[in-house]
Design a protein around this motif. Structure first.
Motif, PDB file in Angstrom:
ATOM      1  N   TYR A  94       0.786  -1.062  -0.197  1.00 20.77           N
ATOM      2  CA  TYR A  94      -0.157  -0.187   0.267  1.00 20.77           C
ATOM      3  C   TYR A  94       0.883   1.196   0.287  1.00 20.77           C
ATOM      4  N   PHE A  95       1.847   1.077   0.715  1.00 22.48           N
ATOM      5  CA  PHE A  95       3.132   1.935   0.392  1.00 22.48           C
ATOM      6  C   PHE A  95       4.044   2.714  -0.491  1.00 22.48           C
ATOM      7  N   GLN A  96       4.472   1.854  -1.039  1.00 24.49           N
ATOM      8  CA  GLN A  96       4.906   2.229  -2.425  1.00 24.49           C
ATOM      9  C   GLN A  96       4.504   1.104  -3.560  1.00 24.49           C
ATOM     10  N   LEU A  97       3.350   0.500  -3.631  1.00 24.44           N
ATOM     11  CA  LEU A  97       2.554   0.555  -4.945  1.00 24.44           C
ATOM     12  C   LEU A  97       1.601   1.245  -4.630  1.00 24.44           C
ATOM     13  N   GLY A  98       1.000   1.130  -3.998  1.00 23.44           N
ATOM     14  CA  GLY A  98      -0.356   2.203  -3.602  1.00 23.44           C
ATOM     15  C   GLY A  98      -0.031   4.013  -3.280  1.00 23.44           C
ATOM     16  N   ARG A  99       0.937   4.204  -3.175  1.00 18.64           N
ATOM     17  CA  ARG A  99       1.477   5.756  -2.915  1.00 18.64           C
ATOM     18  C   ARG A  99       0.359   5.848  -1.511  1.00 18.64           C
ATOM     19  N   LEU A 100      -0.066   5.377  -0.795  1.00 18.54           N
ATOM     20  CA  LEU A 100      -0.947   5.902  -0.112  1.00 18.54           C
ATOM     21  C   LEU A 100      -0.601   7.568   0.848  1.00 18.54           C
ATOM     22  N   GLY A 101       0.747   6.604   1.205  1.00 18.61           N
ATOM     23  CA  GLY A 101       1.089   8.431   2.302  1.00 18.61           C
ATOM     24  C   GLY A 101       0.815   9.755   1.841  1.00 18.61           C
ATOM     25  N   ARG A 102       1.585   9.071  -0.188  1.00 20.34           N
ATOM     26  CA  ARG A 102       1.189  10.319  -0.708  1.00 20.34           C
ATOM     27  C   ARG A 102      -0.267  11.042  -0.902  1.00 20.34           C
ATOM     28  N   THR A 103      -0.932  10.063  -1.183  1.00 19.70           N
ATOM     29  CA  THR A 103      -2.356   9.982  -1.553  1.00 19.70           C
ATOM     30  C   THR A 103      -3.252  10.980  -0.081  1.00 19.70           C
ATOM     31  N   ALA A 104      -3.058   9.843   0.890  1.00 17.58           N
ATOM     32  CA  ALA A 104      -3.004  10.927   2.048  1.00 17.58           C
ATOM     33  C   ALA A 104      -1.723  12.222   2.695  1.00 17.58           C
ATOM     34  N   ASP A 105      -1.582  12.248   2.417  1.00 17.67           N
ATOM     35  CA  ASP A 105      -0.329  13.462   2.013  1.00 17.67           C
ATOM     36  C   ASP A 105      -1.202  15.648   1.517  1.00 17.67           C
ATOM     37  N   GLU A 106      -1.501  14.378   0.217  1.00 20.02           N
ATOM     38  CA  GLU A 106      -2.077  15.254  -0.739  1.00 20.02           C
ATOM     39  C   GLU A 106      -3.628  15.662  -0.041  1.00 20.02           C
ATOM     40  N   LEU A 107      -4.807  14.608   0.493  1.00 22.19           N
ATOM     41  CA  LEU A 107      -6.063  14.603   0.691  1.00 22.19           C
ATOM     42  C   LEU A 107      -5.800  15.370   1.866  1.00 22.19           C
ATOM     43  N   LEU A 108      -4.801  15.517   3.035  1.00 22.31           N
ATOM     44  CA  LEU A 108      -5.195  16.500   4.076  1.00 22.31           C
ATOM     45  C   LEU A 108      -4.351  18.096   4.344  1.00 22.31           C
ATOM     46  N   GLU A 109      -3.541  17.604   2.564  1.00 21.43           N
ATOM     47  CA  GLU A 109      -2.727  19.102   2.829  1.00 21.43           C
ATOM     48  C   GLU A 109      -4.505  19.886   2.205  1.00 21.43           C
ATOM     49  N   LYS A 110      -5.318  19.330   1.271  1.00 18.99           N
ATOM     50  CA  LYS A 110      -6.444  20.628   0.698  1.00 18.99           C
ATOM     51  C   LYS A 110      -7.357  20.342   1.957  1.00 18.99           C
ATOM     52  N   GLN A 111      -7.540  19.260   2.670  1.00 12.49           N
ATOM     53  CA  GLN A 111      -8.084  19.293   3.836  1.00 12.49           C
ATOM     54  C   GLN A 111      -9.197  18.485   3.376  1.00 12.49           C
ATOM     55  N   GLU A 112      -9.413  17.339   2.809  1.00  9.20           N
ATOM     56  CA  GLU A 112      -9.825  16.784   2.290  1.00  9.20           C
ATOM     57  C   GLU A 112     -10.928  15.751   2.789  1.00  9.20           C
ATOM     58  N   ILE A 113      -9.851  15.873   3.782  1.00  6.96           N
ATOM     59  CA  ILE A 113      -9.839  14.160   4.323  1.00  6.96           C
ATOM     60  C   ILE A 113      -9.930  14.849   6.093  1.00  6.96           C
ATOM     61  N   GLU A 114      -9.933  13.929   7.329  1.00  5.79           N
ATOM     62  CA  GLU A 114      -9.984  14.010   8.508  1.00  5.79           C
ATOM     63  C   GLU A 114      -8.399  13.560   8.779  1.00  5.79           C
ATOM     64  N   ASN A 115      -8.187  14.250   9.904  1.00  5.43           N
ATOM     65  CA  ASN A 115      -6.573  13.642  10.172  1.00  5.43           C
ATOM     66  C   ASN A 115      -6.578  11.812  10.435  1.00  5.43           C
ATOM     67  N   ILE A 116      -5.855  11.933  10.163  1.00  4.57           N
ATOM     68  CA  ILE A 116      -5.979   9.867   9.579  1.00  4.57           C
ATOM     69  C   ILE A 116      -4.090   9.712  10.274  1.00  4.57           C
ATOM     70  N   ILE A 117      -3.732   8.385  10.822  1.00  7.94           N
ATOM     71  CA  ILE A 117      -2.819   8.011  10.899  1.00  7.94           C
ATOM     72  C   ILE A 117      -3.036   6.552  10.246  1.00  7.94           C
ATOM     73  N   VAL A 118      -1.931   5.951   9.680  1.00  4.16           N
ATOM     74  CA  VAL A 118      -2.459   4.968   8.515  1.00  4.16           C
ATOM     75  C   VAL A 118      -1.072   3.024   9.922  1.00  4.16           C
ATOM     76  N   VAL A 119      -1.663   2.579   9.860  1.00  8.55           N
ATOM     77  CA  VAL A 119      -0.665   1.340  10.111  1.00  8.55           C
ATOM     78  C   VAL A 119      -0.528   0.219   9.509  1.00  8.55           C
ATOM     79  N   GLY A 120       0.450  -0.235   8.446  1.00  8.26           N
ATOM     80  CA  GLY A 120       0.483  -0.569   7.432  1.00  8.26           C
ATOM     81  C   GLY A 120       1.129  -2.049   8.152  1.00  8.26           C
ATOM     82  N   ILE A 121       0.244  -3.162   7.947  1.00  5.70           N
ATOM     83  CA  ILE A 121       1.015  -4.336   7.908  1.00  5.70           C
ATOM     84  C   ILE A 121       1.762  -5.144   6.921  1.00  5.70           C
TER      85      ILE A 121
END
Length: 241
Positions: free
Chosen positions: A49-76
């Protein structure tokens, strides 16, 4: 964007349920502070999810635009294909132990380490393919612990259908569910080809019939990150806007 990138830290968690050390990848947003509360996403196939899905980047972008609430992601991350099947597949030898690890060990640890909402709707499970399957099976068993599930092309078999069929509290779970229209012969871990689309359509009908709070879509594509990665932006906005 360079200035507002979150951080991903690597931890090792010792699990009694599984009798082994589990690697955890924890994404904290650039603006993280213990003064705010955060919703939690637990992502199976964490490294993917972090490498292929670029989940961190996506969260960064949405958080910066204030399009989503505050999140923490725990990847296993999974150790290898066999380990993944053992834990994620409903027939896997460690399937139930892995579900108990998520509910009884990982959640208390996250709640202790980070400022979380400490309720079902503040926690989401995310996965693709078999990782989506174990996410759903976990939420069905622990709906008060995990209130949101994001399913990207889950493997659906009779055990999954029976679990959803027998679930009596659909109002407790909010579900995001996508499947590709070309997922008709997916090569599985056991090297056999399987139709994912038809059982997912059956599952979708069951979710709708049982009146789960529910979003469903079929994308034009196959069982790959080519389609799951761009879908993540919508998934996060639907579940965390």
């Amino acid at each position: 964007m360079e200035n507002t990138r979150g951080t991903i830290k690597d931890f090792t968690f010792s699990s009694k349920e599984l009798g082994e050390d589990i690697e955890l990848l924890v994404y904290l947003p650039a603006t993280y502070t213990p003064l705010y509360k955060y919703s939690i996403i637990i992502a199976m196939d964490g490294k993917d999810y972090f490498q292929l899905g670029r989940l961190g980047r996506t969260a960064d972008e949405l958080l910066e635009k204030q399009e989503i609430e505050n999140i923490i992601v725990v990847g296993i991350p999974y150790k290898n294909i066999e380990d993944r099947r053992r834990k994620y597949h409903p027939d896997g030898e460690q399937h139930q132990a892995f579900i108990r690890f998520l509910a009884h060990e990982l959640v208390p640890y996250i709640d202790q380490e980070y400022p979380t909402y400490q309720m079902g709707m503040g926690r989401a499970l995310l996965g693709d393919s078999l990782a989506a399957t174990v996410s759903l099976m976990t939420a069905i068993q622990y709906p008060h612990t995990f209130g949101k599930v994001l399913l990207q092309s889950p493997m659906v078999d009779e055990k999954v259908m029976n679990a959803v069929e027998g679930f009596s509290q659909p109002h407790l779970l909010t579900i995001y569910h996508v499947i590709g229209k070309e997922e008709t012969n997916v090569k599985t871990t056991l090297k056999v080809e399987k139709d994912f689309l038809s059982p997912n359509r059956e599952l979708s009908k069951l979710f709708a019939d049982k009146k789960f709070p529910y979003f469903y879509d079929e994308f034009d594509g196959d069982h790959t990150w080519t389609h799951w990665q761009p879908d993540l932006k919508r998934a996060l906005k639907k579940m965390f806007s």
